[in-house]
Design a protein around this motif. Structure first.
Motif, PDB file in Angstrom:
ATOM      1  N   VAL A 100       0.860  -1.182   0.000  1.00  0.00           N
ATOM      2  CA  VAL A 100       0.000   0.000   0.000  1.00  0.00           C
ATOM      3  C   VAL A 100       0.899   1.235   0.000  1.00  0.00           C
ATOM      4  O   VAL A 100       1.830   1.326   0.801  1.00  0.00           O
ATOM      5  CB  VAL A 100      -0.926   0.021   1.240  1.00  0.00           C
ATOM      6  CG1 VAL A 100      -1.774   1.285   1.254  1.00  0.00           C
ATOM      7  CG2 VAL A 100      -1.811  -1.227   1.257  1.00  0.00           C
ATOM      8  N   ILE A 101       0.621   2.159  -0.915  1.00  0.00           N
ATOM      9  CA  ILE A 101       1.392   3.397  -0.999  1.00  0.00           C
ATOM     10  C   ILE A 101       0.486   4.528  -0.550  1.00  0.00           C
ATOM     11  O   ILE A 101      -0.555   4.798  -1.177  1.00  0.00           O
ATOM     12  CB  ILE A 101       1.926   3.656  -2.423  1.00  0.00           C
ATOM     13  CG1 ILE A 101       2.895   2.538  -2.846  1.00  0.00           C
ATOM     14  CG2 ILE A 101       2.648   5.002  -2.490  1.00  0.00           C
ATOM     15  CD1 ILE A 101       2.259   1.389  -3.569  1.00  0.00           C
ATOM     16  N   ILE A 102       0.849   5.186   0.540  1.00  0.00           N
ATOM     17  CA  ILE A 102       0.019   6.221   1.153  1.00  0.00           C
ATOM     18  C   ILE A 102       0.657   7.585   0.914  1.00  0.00           C
ATOM     19  O   ILE A 102       1.838   7.787   1.193  1.00  0.00           O
ATOM     20  CB  ILE A 102      -0.120   5.991   2.672  1.00  0.00           C
ATOM     21  CG1 ILE A 102      -0.741   4.619   2.945  1.00  0.00           C
ATOM     22  CG2 ILE A 102      -0.948   7.097   3.321  1.00  0.00           C
ATOM     23  CD1 ILE A 102      -0.651   4.203   4.418  1.00  0.00           C
ATOM     24  N   ILE A 121       9.270   7.571   1.379  1.00  0.00           N
ATOM     25  CA  ILE A 121       9.792   8.253   0.196  1.00  0.00           C
ATOM     26  C   ILE A 121       9.674   9.741   0.456  1.00  0.00           C
ATOM     27  O   ILE A 121       8.575  10.267   0.644  1.00  0.00           O
ATOM     28  CB  ILE A 121       9.026   7.846  -1.075  1.00  0.00           C
ATOM     29  CG1 ILE A 121       9.182   6.341  -1.340  1.00  0.00           C
ATOM     30  CG2 ILE A 121       9.536   8.647  -2.276  1.00  0.00           C
ATOM     31  CD1 ILE A 121       8.413   5.847  -2.547  1.00  0.00           C
ATOM     32  N   ALA A 122      10.806  10.415   0.480  1.00  0.00           N
ATOM     33  CA  ALA A 122      10.855  11.846   0.790  1.00  0.00           C
ATOM     34  C   ALA A 122      11.213  12.633  -0.459  1.00  0.00           C
ATOM     35  O   ALA A 122      12.113  12.250  -1.210  1.00  0.00           O
ATOM     36  CB  ALA A 122      11.884  12.109   1.890  1.00  0.00           C
ATOM     37  N   ARG A 125      13.467   3.240   9.523  1.00  0.00           N
ATOM     38  CA  ARG A 125      14.459   2.253   9.099  1.00  0.00           C
ATOM     39  C   ARG A 125      14.975   2.525   7.686  1.00  0.00           C
ATOM     40  O   ARG A 125      16.143   2.372   7.398  1.00  0.00           O
ATOM     41  CB  ARG A 125      13.852   0.838   9.163  1.00  0.00           C
ATOM     42  CG  ARG A 125      13.451   0.387  10.559  1.00  0.00           C
ATOM     43  CD  ARG A 125      13.039  -1.076  10.552  1.00  0.00           C
ATOM     44  NE  ARG A 125      11.928  -1.341   9.655  1.00  0.00           N
ATOM     45  CZ  ARG A 125      10.643  -1.213   9.997  1.00  0.00           C
ATOM     46  NH1 ARG A 125      10.321  -0.790  11.205  1.00  0.00           N
ATOM     47  NH2 ARG A 125       9.682  -1.488   9.139  1.00  0.00           N
ATOM     48  N   ARG A 126      14.061   2.890   6.786  1.00  0.00           N
ATOM     49  CA  ARG A 126      14.463   3.066   5.392  1.00  0.00           C
ATOM     50  C   ARG A 126      13.845   4.337   4.838  1.00  0.00           C
ATOM     51  O   ARG A 126      12.619   4.507   4.841  1.00  0.00           O
ATOM     52  CB  ARG A 126      14.024   1.865   4.551  1.00  0.00           C
ATOM     53  CG  ARG A 126      14.435   1.987   3.087  1.00  0.00           C
ATOM     54  CD  ARG A 126      14.110   0.745   2.294  1.00  0.00           C
ATOM     55  NE  ARG A 126      14.524   0.888   0.907  1.00  0.00           N
ATOM     56  CZ  ARG A 126      14.293  -0.002  -0.048  1.00  0.00           C
ATOM     57  NH1 ARG A 126      13.664  -1.128   0.256  1.00  0.00           N
ATOM     58  NH2 ARG A 126      14.687   0.209  -1.290  1.00  0.00           N
ATOM     59  N   VAL A 127      14.684   5.235   4.351  1.00  0.00           N
ATOM     60  CA  VAL A 127      14.235   6.481   3.737  1.00  0.00           C
ATOM     61  C   VAL A 127      14.852   6.586   2.346  1.00  0.00           C
ATOM     62  O   VAL A 127      16.068   6.429   2.188  1.00  0.00           O
ATOM     63  CB  VAL A 127      14.638   7.714   4.572  1.00  0.00           C
ATOM     64  CG1 VAL A 127      13.997   8.975   3.981  1.00  0.00           C
ATOM     65  CG2 VAL A 127      14.249   7.542   6.029  1.00  0.00           C
ATOM     66  N   GLU A 128      14.027   6.847   1.349  1.00  0.00           N
ATOM     67  CA  GLU A 128      14.494   7.033  -0.020  1.00  0.00           C
ATOM     68  C   GLU A 128      14.130   8.448  -0.459  1.00  0.00           C
ATOM     69  O   GLU A 128      12.988   8.877  -0.316  1.00  0.00           O
ATOM     70  CB  GLU A 128      13.824   6.026  -0.963  1.00  0.00           C
ATOM     71  CG  GLU A 128      14.050   4.566  -0.599  1.00  0.00           C
ATOM     72  CD  GLU A 128      15.461   4.092  -0.895  1.00  0.00           C
ATOM     73  OE1 GLU A 128      16.182   4.804  -1.623  1.00  0.00           O
ATOM     74  OE2 GLU A 128      15.826   3.005  -0.416  1.00  0.00           O
ATOM     75  N   TYR A 148      12.465   4.699  -8.607  1.00  0.00           N
ATOM     76  CA  TYR A 148      11.146   4.498  -7.999  1.00  0.00           C
ATOM     77  C   TYR A 148      10.726   3.028  -8.130  1.00  0.00           C
ATOM     78  O   TYR A 148      10.268   2.408  -7.172  1.00  0.00           O
ATOM     79  CB  TYR A 148      10.134   5.412  -8.701  1.00  0.00           C
ATOM     80  CG  TYR A 148       8.750   5.396  -8.095  1.00  0.00           C
ATOM     81  CD1 TYR A 148       8.418   6.245  -7.046  1.00  0.00           C
ATOM     82  CD2 TYR A 148       7.747   4.572  -8.603  1.00  0.00           C
ATOM     83  CE1 TYR A 148       7.145   6.277  -6.494  1.00  0.00           C
ATOM     84  CE2 TYR A 148       6.473   4.580  -8.060  1.00  0.00           C
ATOM     85  CZ  TYR A 148       6.172   5.434  -7.006  1.00  0.00           C
ATOM     86  OH  TYR A 148       4.899   5.433  -6.470  1.00  0.00           O
ATOM     87  N   LEU A 149      10.896   2.486  -9.335  1.00  0.00           N
ATOM     88  CA  LEU A 149      10.543   1.085  -9.565  1.00  0.00           C
ATOM     89  C   LEU A 149      11.355   0.158  -8.665  1.00  0.00           C
ATOM     90  O   LEU A 149      10.826  -0.802  -8.088  1.00  0.00           O
ATOM     91  CB  LEU A 149      10.784   0.741 -11.038  1.00  0.00           C
ATOM     92  CG  LEU A 149      10.555  -0.721 -11.444  1.00  0.00           C
ATOM     93  CD1 LEU A 149       9.114  -1.136 -11.220  1.00  0.00           C
ATOM     94  CD2 LEU A 149      10.971  -0.933 -12.893  1.00  0.00           C
ATOM     95  N   SER A 150      12.634   0.424  -8.515  1.00  0.00           N
ATOM     96  CA  SER A 150      13.509  -0.406  -7.697  1.00  0.00           C
ATOM     97  C   SER A 150      13.061  -0.408  -6.241  1.00  0.00           C
ATOM     98  O   SER A 150      13.076  -1.453  -5.577  1.00  0.00           O
ATOM     99  CB  SER A 150      14.956   0.089  -7.809  1.00  0.00           C
ATOM    100  OG  SER A 150      15.803  -0.635  -6.960  1.00  0.00           O
ATOM    101  N   VAL A 151      12.646   0.756  -5.732  1.00  0.00           N
ATOM    102  CA  VAL A 151      12.180   0.838  -4.348  1.00  0.00           C
ATOM    103  C   VAL A 151      10.952  -0.052  -4.145  1.00  0.00           C
ATOM    104  O   VAL A 151      10.896  -0.841  -3.194  1.00  0.00           O
ATOM    105  CB  VAL A 151      11.863   2.300  -3.967  1.00  0.00           C
ATOM    106  CG1 VAL A 151      11.149   2.358  -2.613  1.00  0.00           C
ATOM    107  CG2 VAL A 151      13.145   3.119  -3.910  1.00  0.00           C
ATOM    108  N   LEU A 152       9.977   0.060  -5.015  1.00  0.00           N
ATOM    109  CA  LEU A 152       8.754  -0.743  -4.848  1.00  0.00           C
ATOM    110  C   LEU A 152       9.052  -2.223  -4.979  1.00  0.00           C
ATOM    111  O   LEU A 152       8.548  -3.041  -4.194  1.00  0.00           O
ATOM    112  CB  LEU A 152       7.707  -0.310  -5.866  1.00  0.00           C
ATOM    113  CG  LEU A 152       7.170   1.134  -5.750  1.00  0.00           C
ATOM    114  CD1 LEU A 152       5.949   1.322  -6.648  1.00  0.00           C
ATOM    115  CD2 LEU A 152       6.812   1.477  -4.301  1.00  0.00           C
TER     116      LEU A 152
END
Length: 364
Positions: free
Chosen positions: A92-94, A156-157, A172-175, A356-360
């Protein structure tokens, strides 16, 4: 709930649910979520989108300054309905949060159900709560966004200011993926017509920032060949400034940008403004237009030390910057070219889509 237009997909195709804040009519949702959907579909993802607020809400907000009670009730129950289906999705992407001015209990519920979620920010939404003038709001919700971020599989910032907040919150993880534009839509073009056009694009919600530079605009526009062109601003009162106000539409957006000689982005130096994504500057530069902007937040990165435009902190600097660009067509061309190159390399959909694709994919 809306789905991506899809070709046949495999039964085991990853399923994504986008819980955006707005429909495509809202700039943040259009650029942070909707423009990625066709590309995700081409990669075999099944995507569904459920905006919190529809076009009717945005119409009322821009017309009246806020949505109606009916808009808010519709948004609340629509979001709850969308959440009933979350276990059918792999991710889920919020956008920002599930419900504004509501505790983080729904996000916590997702974590308890084992549903991984990503939260995406292009604004310093946390200051809406921790900087609120009402002490009760600050007390109850001041730490909400920290809790939402900590429960996410990733944040995702849109810029470093937002990244710093997330890391300080213990995420934990920020992109960091900036807001980007599609180079297939945005392109430089030879300006038609005469006169010196100072341009601004935005919404009624941000048009008030133009008051920051009204004295400079009055001085520059005191001659017959200079005027201000506003796109999407709504009713704006800038006494002494010749203003042309154009309605915003997706179809005419780029054409209106291409008609400008310089694009401006005034901002106050506030915590909220430091978290802005700089979309206006990116749009101008994608069309090969030099810029003048307040050196606040990400704007300083986009200005590239004066390569793409001028930083201006006070009336005198604004007048000097606009006057220099007005007098020197070669300077406008040189800065416009540098801005376009920067967008191609770092702020375009084409440049950032693989990231973006790699993150998802890594979260599935």
């Amino acid at each position: 709930m809306n789905a991506c237009p899809m070709s046949p997909v495999a039964d085991d195709a990853p399923r994504l649910l986008f819980l955006t804040k707005y429909s495509p009519a809202g700039a943040s949702s259009r650029y942070r979520s909707f423009q990625y959907l066709p590309l995700l579909q081409q990669e075999g993802f099944v995507c569904h989108v459920s905006p919190l607020f529809d076009d009717g809400y945005l119409h009322h907000r821009y017309l009246r300054g806020k949505g109606t009670s009916g808009d808010l009730v519709k948004a609340f129950f629509g979001r709850l309905k969308a959440l009933l289906s979350v276990r059918r999705y792999d991710l889920v992407i919020i956008e920002y949060e599930l419900l504004p001015y509501f505790p983080a209990v729904l996000e916590s519920l997702l974590a308890r159900l084992g549903v991984p979620y990503v939260v995406d920010y292009d604004d310093a939404l946390f200051h809406q709560y921790d900087g609120h003038r009402n002490a009760m709001v600050r007390g109850l919700l001041g730490g909400k966004i920290r809790r939402v971020m900590r429960g996410a599989a990733a944040v995702i910032a849109g810029n470093r200011y937002l990244e710093d907040y997330a890391r300080a919150a213990g995420v934990r993880r920020v992109e960091v993926i900036p807001t980007v534009v599609n180079l297939e839509r945005y392109s430089p073009a030879r300006k038609e017509g005469s006169g010196f056009i100072i341009g601004w694009i935005g919404s009624p919600a941000t048009a008030g920032y133009l008051n920051e530079v009204a004295p400079a605009l009055r001085e520059i526009c005191s001659s017959d060949d200079a005027r201000l062109r506003l796109v999407g601003a709504g009713d704006v009162d800038l006494p002494g400034v010749p203003v042309e106000i154009l309605p915003w539409s997706e179809d005419s957006e780029v054409m209106n940008l291409q008609s400008m000689d310089v694009g401006i982005m005034p901002l106050p130096d506030t915590p909220w403004a430091r978290g802005k994504s700089g979309l206006k500057l990116i749009q101008y530069m994608a069309c090969g237009i030099p810029v003048v902007a307040s050196p606040v937040g990400v704007n300083q990165e986009l200005l590239q030390g004066g390569m793409t435009g001028f930083a201006a902190s006070g009336p005198d600097q604004w007048v000097e910057a606009l006057r220099s660009l007005r007098r020197d067509a070669s300077l406008r061309a040189r800065m416009g070219k540098a801005g376009r190159l920067l967008v191609e390399q770092r702020y375009s959909l084409q440049a950032r889509w693989p990231e973006y694709l790699s993150v998802l994919r890594s979260l599935l």
